[in-house]
Design an enzyme around this catalytic site. Sequence first.
Site, mmCIF file in Angstrom:
data_model
loop_
_atom_site.group_PDB
_atom_site.id
_atom_site.type_symbol
_atom_site.label_atom_id
_atom_site.label_comp_id
_atom_site.label_asym_id
_atom_site.label_seq_id
_atom_site.Cartn_x
_atom_site.Cartn_y
_atom_site.Cartn_z
ATOM 1 N N ALA A 176 -8.625 -4.771 5.763
ATOM 2 C CA ALA A 176 -8.200 -4.584 7.156
ATOM 3 C C ALA A 176 -7.519 -3.242 7.370
ATOM 4 C CB ALA A 176 -7.247 -5.706 7.564
ATOM 5 N N ALA B 195 -6.945 4.419 1.893
ATOM 6 C CA ALA B 195 -7.637 5.358 2.777
ATOM 7 C C ALA B 195 -6.995 6.744 2.720
ATOM 8 C CB ALA B 195 -7.636 4.829 4.210
ATOM 9 N N GLY C 216 -1.707 -1.742 2.079
ATOM 10 C CA GLY C 216 -2.576 -1.411 0.947
ATOM 11 C C GLY C 216 -3.795 -0.616 1.364
ATOM 12 N N CYS C 217 -4.413 -1.033 2.458
ATOM 13 C CA CYS C 217 -5.613 -0.353 2.937
ATOM 14 C C CYS C 217 -5.287 1.057 3.443
ATOM 15 C CB CYS C 217 -6.288 -1.187 4.025
ATOM 16 S SG CYS C 217 -6.830 -2.793 3.413
ATOM 17 N N THR C 218 -4.101 1.219 4.018
ATOM 18 C CA THR C 218 -3.663 2.540 4.470
ATOM 19 C C THR C 218 -3.473 3.451 3.258
ATOM 20 O OG1 THR C 218 -2.620 1.619 6.433
ATOM 21 C CG2 THR C 218 -1.844 3.794 5.709
#
Length: 155
Positions: A41, A51, A46-48
Site C-alpha cells: 500500500a 519506494a 514500509g512501502c514509503t
Amino acid sequence: MSERLQPGDTAPAFTLTDADGKQVSLADHAGRKVIVYFYPAALTPGCTKQACDFTDNLELLAGHGYDVIGISPDKPEKLAKFRDQENLKVTLLADPAKETLEAYGAFGEKKLYGKTVTGVIRSTVIVDEQGKVERALYNVKATGHVAKIIKDLGL
C-alpha cells in the site's frame, strides 16, 4: 494461491495504469532490464521507505540498464499523491484487480503479526532484456532490500 516465478520463466505481460492515468506495459521496456517490485500500500511507512530507497538508487540502477516499476493494488489517484508527497521517481502502477500481482506470485497467503492473512506479498522480480525472469524474490523486507539487490547484482 498464485504460483511463484522461477528464474528462466517468461515474465507475465501486463498493461497497467500509472499515477498519471497513462497505460504502461512491460513490453514498453523490451530490450532493457526491469526491476518490478510489488508492495502492499502506498503512503504506509514500509512501502514509503522501500519506494524512497528505489528512488535514491534510481540513477545507479538506470546507469546499469535497469528500469524500476512499483506495483500495488492502490488506485492511480493514491499513487499520484504518494509520488508527489514523497518525491518519488520510480514508475508506480495501479493493479486494483490484483491480476498482475497474482500472475507474479505476489498475492496470496502470508503471515502478518503471527496470523495468516491473504494480501500482497512484498516481492521483487528482476526481468532481463528478453522478458525472462532473472531473479524472483518473495517476502522481502522493506528496509535494506534495495541495497541487497544492488549488492546481489554486483552493481
